[in-house]
Design a protein around this motif. Structure first.
Motif, PDB file in Angstrom:
ATOM      1  N   GLY A 280      46.057  35.864  83.966  1.00 24.90           N
ATOM      2  CA  GLY A 280      46.176  35.337  85.314  1.00 24.90           C
ATOM      3  C   GLY A 280      45.163  35.906  86.283  1.00 24.90           C
ATOM      4  O   GLY A 280      45.448  36.080  87.474  1.00 24.90           O
ATOM      5  N   GLY A 281      43.976  36.225  85.784  1.00 24.80           N
ATOM      6  CA  GLY A 281      42.925  36.739  86.649  1.00 24.80           C
ATOM      7  C   GLY A 281      42.940  38.243  86.824  1.00 24.80           C
ATOM      8  O   GLY A 281      42.024  38.801  87.446  1.00 24.80           O
ATOM      9  N   ARG A 282      43.961  38.910  86.300  1.00 24.46           N
ATOM     10  CA  ARG A 282      44.013  40.374  86.420  1.00 24.46           C
ATOM     11  C   ARG A 282      42.981  41.022  85.505  1.00 24.46           C
ATOM     12  O   ARG A 282      42.733  40.543  84.398  1.00 24.46           O
ATOM     13  CB  ARG A 282      45.411  40.884  86.058  1.00 24.46           C
ATOM     14  N   GLU A 283      42.383  42.112  85.961  1.00 20.52           N
ATOM     15  CA  GLU A 283      41.400  42.829  85.161  1.00 20.52           C
ATOM     16  C   GLU A 283      42.089  43.811  84.222  1.00 20.52           C
ATOM     17  O   GLU A 283      43.143  44.376  84.536  1.00 20.52           O
ATOM     18  CB  GLU A 283      40.418  43.574  86.068  1.00 20.52           C
ATOM     19  N   THR A 284      41.472  44.003  83.058  1.00 18.44           N
ATOM     20  CA  THR A 284      41.979  44.957  82.076  1.00 18.44           C
ATOM     21  C   THR A 284      40.917  46.012  81.837  1.00 18.44           C
ATOM     22  O   THR A 284      39.905  45.751  81.166  1.00 18.44           O
ATOM     23  CB  THR A 284      42.310  44.257  80.746  1.00 18.44           C
ATOM     24  N   PRO A 285      41.069  47.217  82.402  1.00 16.40           N
ATOM     25  CA  PRO A 285      40.056  48.259  82.179  1.00 16.40           C
ATOM     26  C   PRO A 285      40.115  48.794  80.758  1.00 16.40           C
ATOM     27  O   PRO A 285      41.187  49.084  80.228  1.00 16.40           O
ATOM     28  CB  PRO A 285      40.451  49.334  83.198  1.00 16.40           C
ATOM     29  N   LEU A 286      38.970  48.892  80.119  1.00 12.67           N
ATOM     30  CA  LEU A 286      38.853  49.437  78.769  1.00 12.67           C
ATOM     31  C   LEU A 286      37.755  50.490  78.754  1.00 12.67           C
ATOM     32  O   LEU A 286      36.726  50.328  79.405  1.00 12.67           O
ATOM     33  CB  LEU A 286      38.515  48.328  77.756  1.00 12.67           C
ATOM     34  N   VAL A 287      37.976  51.543  78.000  1.00 17.09           N
ATOM     35  CA  VAL A 287      36.974  52.604  77.830  1.00 17.09           C
ATOM     36  C   VAL A 287      36.129  52.236  76.613  1.00 17.09           C
ATOM     37  O   VAL A 287      36.573  52.374  75.469  1.00 17.09           O
ATOM     38  CB  VAL A 287      37.637  53.976  77.642  1.00 17.09           C
ATOM     39  N   PHE A 288      34.920  51.770  76.870  1.00 21.06           N
ATOM     40  CA  PHE A 288      34.104  51.267  75.775  1.00 21.06           C
ATOM     41  C   PHE A 288      33.577  52.376  74.875  1.00 21.06           C
ATOM     42  O   PHE A 288      33.228  52.132  73.720  1.00 21.06           O
ATOM     43  CB  PHE A 288      32.958  50.407  76.319  1.00 21.06           C
ATOM     44  N   ASP A 289      33.540  53.611  75.359  1.00 22.49           N
ATOM     45  CA  ASP A 289      33.170  54.719  74.488  1.00 22.49           C
ATOM     46  C   ASP A 289      34.139  54.797  73.306  1.00 22.49           C
ATOM     47  O   ASP A 289      33.718  54.995  72.158  1.00 22.49           O
ATOM     48  CB  ASP A 289      33.203  56.037  75.257  1.00 22.49           C
ATOM     49  N   ALA A 290      35.431  54.630  73.614  1.00 20.82           N
ATOM     50  CA  ALA A 290      36.443  54.687  72.557  1.00 20.82           C
ATOM     51  C   ALA A 290      36.317  53.494  71.619  1.00 20.82           C
ATOM     52  O   ALA A 290      36.487  53.627  70.399  1.00 20.82           O
ATOM     53  CB  ALA A 290      37.838  54.737  73.179  1.00 20.82           C
ATOM     54  N   LEU A 291      36.003  52.319  72.172  1.00 25.98           N
ATOM     55  CA  LEU A 291      35.826  51.138  71.336  1.00 25.98           C
ATOM     56  C   LEU A 291      34.668  51.323  70.363  1.00 25.98           C
ATOM     57  O   LEU A 291      34.758  50.990  69.181  1.00 25.98           O
ATOM     58  CB  LEU A 291      35.559  49.911  72.206  1.00 25.98           C
ATOM     59  N   VAL A 292      33.561  51.851  70.885  1.00 26.92           N
ATOM     60  CA  VAL A 292      32.381  52.056  70.044  1.00 26.92           C
ATOM     61  C   VAL A 292      32.678  53.080  68.958  1.00 26.92           C
ATOM     62  O   VAL A 292      32.335  52.894  67.781  1.00 26.92           O
ATOM     63  CB  VAL A 292      31.181  52.476  70.912  1.00 26.92           C
ATOM     64  N   ALA A 293      33.317  54.172  69.340  1.00 28.06           N
ATOM     65  CA  ALA A 293      33.610  55.230  68.373  1.00 28.06           C
ATOM     66  C   ALA A 293      34.552  54.739  67.278  1.00 28.06           C
ATOM     67  O   ALA A 293      34.412  55.100  66.105  1.00 28.06           O
ATOM     68  CB  ALA A 293      34.211  56.429  69.095  1.00 28.06           C
ATOM     69  N   LYS A 294      35.487  53.893  67.666  1.00 28.93           N
ATOM     70  CA  LYS A 294      36.481  53.405  66.721  1.00 28.93           C
ATOM     71  C   LYS A 294      35.977  52.203  65.920  1.00 28.93           C
ATOM     72  O   LYS A 294      36.485  51.901  64.835  1.00 28.93           O
ATOM     73  CB  LYS A 294      37.757  53.041  67.488  1.00 28.93           C
ATOM     74  N   GLY A 295      34.992  51.495  66.452  1.00 29.93           N
ATOM     75  CA  GLY A 295      34.454  50.337  65.760  1.00 29.93           C
ATOM     76  C   GLY A 295      35.361  49.124  65.800  1.00 29.93           C
ATOM     77  O   GLY A 295      35.425  48.354  64.833  1.00 29.93           O
TER      78      GLY A 295
END
Length: 357
Positions: A280-295
């Motif tokens: 519904g237009g709400r933003e979802t903050p994500l830590v991309f460092d963790a995404l990259v590290a986890k793959g």
């Protein structure tokens, strides 16, 4: 002869209207509708909170019915005759653009032509949506026959089951024996559960809220190994304990920002997250460092282009009582209440459907 319909004249203004029925053209089909299921997007379209806002329009795109009359060209093209029981894919491909020449992406065709979503009722043949007693099918429509024993209440969910196939097969790329967590136990989550079982995934955990008891019960009937109430259990601890480790794939259907973050944290390293719930237009903050590290791979999309054949195999097999998802029924004139209860579900509500006599 006339057909009753509910017409959305502008956001929030829904009125009953009658339309004259005429014989379908040579390349058209006239369908007598039996059931139109209420999509979760319908209340948003009704209120004008949708990128697809066209007026005046007869909404409704999850539908099933019988062929009432058919033109000669259409009969030869579709292999149909009067009396055949059918369901219809919402999108109508143009068959010329790059998207329509692909197997799974013709829903990206623009301008989008979709029954009950973009096709207005201000020009012939007028009846181009599911919240009417009858509707016409235009040339190029994608039509599927029902098995003799398939209930209309199940067939009207063909696009929903097609969604579930897409989340599992295309986005999640789930393979035999992979563990899976499904976040959200509405119709999209239940459809993904059936598709995952059909493709041999498992074990499967379904996540929901305390008020989702009726949905949890149906999830177990459809083959969920575990259900997790995230209001009383921490899914980051409970799901790995139940599945024997973090899931290979997480399908997030709720759209809640907190649930999206949980899905990313929950999936195993090098796992996949299919995130299809609208926020519904709400933003979802994500830590991309963790995404990259986890793959982690995150895949998003909508619709069910190319997924109908698998969906129809699930529905027509009779293996699952798909019709139980449509557990609340309305008359056509009760459509405003159907929208309200879809947007704000009462206790025990799973999904609503307009049922015609």
């Amino acid at each position: 002869m006339k057909a009753r319909a509910m017409v959305l004249l502008e956001p929030g203004r829904l009125e009953p209207r009658e339309f004259d029925l005429v014989e379908p053209g040579p390349d058209q089909v006239l369908v007598k509708l039996a059931v139109t299921s209420v999509c979760a997007s319908d209340p948003k379209i009704f209120q004008g909170h949708s990128p697809f806002s066209f007026y005046p329009i007869i909404m409704g795109h999850e539908l099933a019915g019988r062929v009432e009359a058919i033109g000669a060209e259409a009969a030869a093209c579709y292999g149909l005759e009067a009396g055949d029981r059918i369901t219809i894919e919402p999108s109508i491909p143009c068959y010329h653009c790059r998207w329509c020449r692909s197997e799974f992406n013709y829903h990206k065709c623009r301008p989008l032509r979709a029954y009950g979503v973009t096709l207005t009722c201000d020009q012939p043949p007028y009846l181009l949506g599911g919240y009417a007693e009858y509707m016409y099918l235009l040339p190029g429509s994608l039509v599927y026959k029902l098995a003799p024993e398939t209930p209309f209440l199940a067939a009207s969910l063909s696009s929903v089951i097609g969604n579930g196939v897409r989340w599992v097969k295309n986005l999640g790329q789930v393979t035999y024996g992979q563990s899976l967590a499904i976040s959200g136990v509405g119709s999209q989550g239940l459809a993904a559960l059936m598709a995952a079982r059909q493709f041999g995934a498992g074990p499967i955990a379904v996540l929901g809220l305390g008020r989702d008891q009726a949905r949890f019960d149906l999830a177990r009937e459809y083959g969920a190994d575990f259900t997790v109430n995230i209001e009383t259990e921490d899914p980051l601890e409970a799901v790995p304990d139940l599945l024997g480790g973090p899931p290979d794939v997480v399908i997030e259907t709720s759209g809640a920002p907190s649930a999206i973050r949980t899905a990313v944290d929950l999936v195993r390293p090098l796992g996949r997250v299919a995130a299809i719930g609208l926020s519904g237009g709400r933003e979802t903050p994500l830590v991309f460092d963790a995404l990259v590290a986890k793959g982690v791979t995150i895949a998003c999309d909508h619709a069910q282009a190319g997924n109908y054949p698998d969906a129809m195999r699930i529905i027509n097999s009779g293996r699952y009582a798909v019709e139980k998802i449509n557990n609340v029924h309305y008359a056509l004139e009760d459509l405003p209440r159907a929208f309200e209860e879809t947007a704000h579900p009462p206790a025990g509500f799973i999904k609503g459907a307009v049922v015609f006599n």
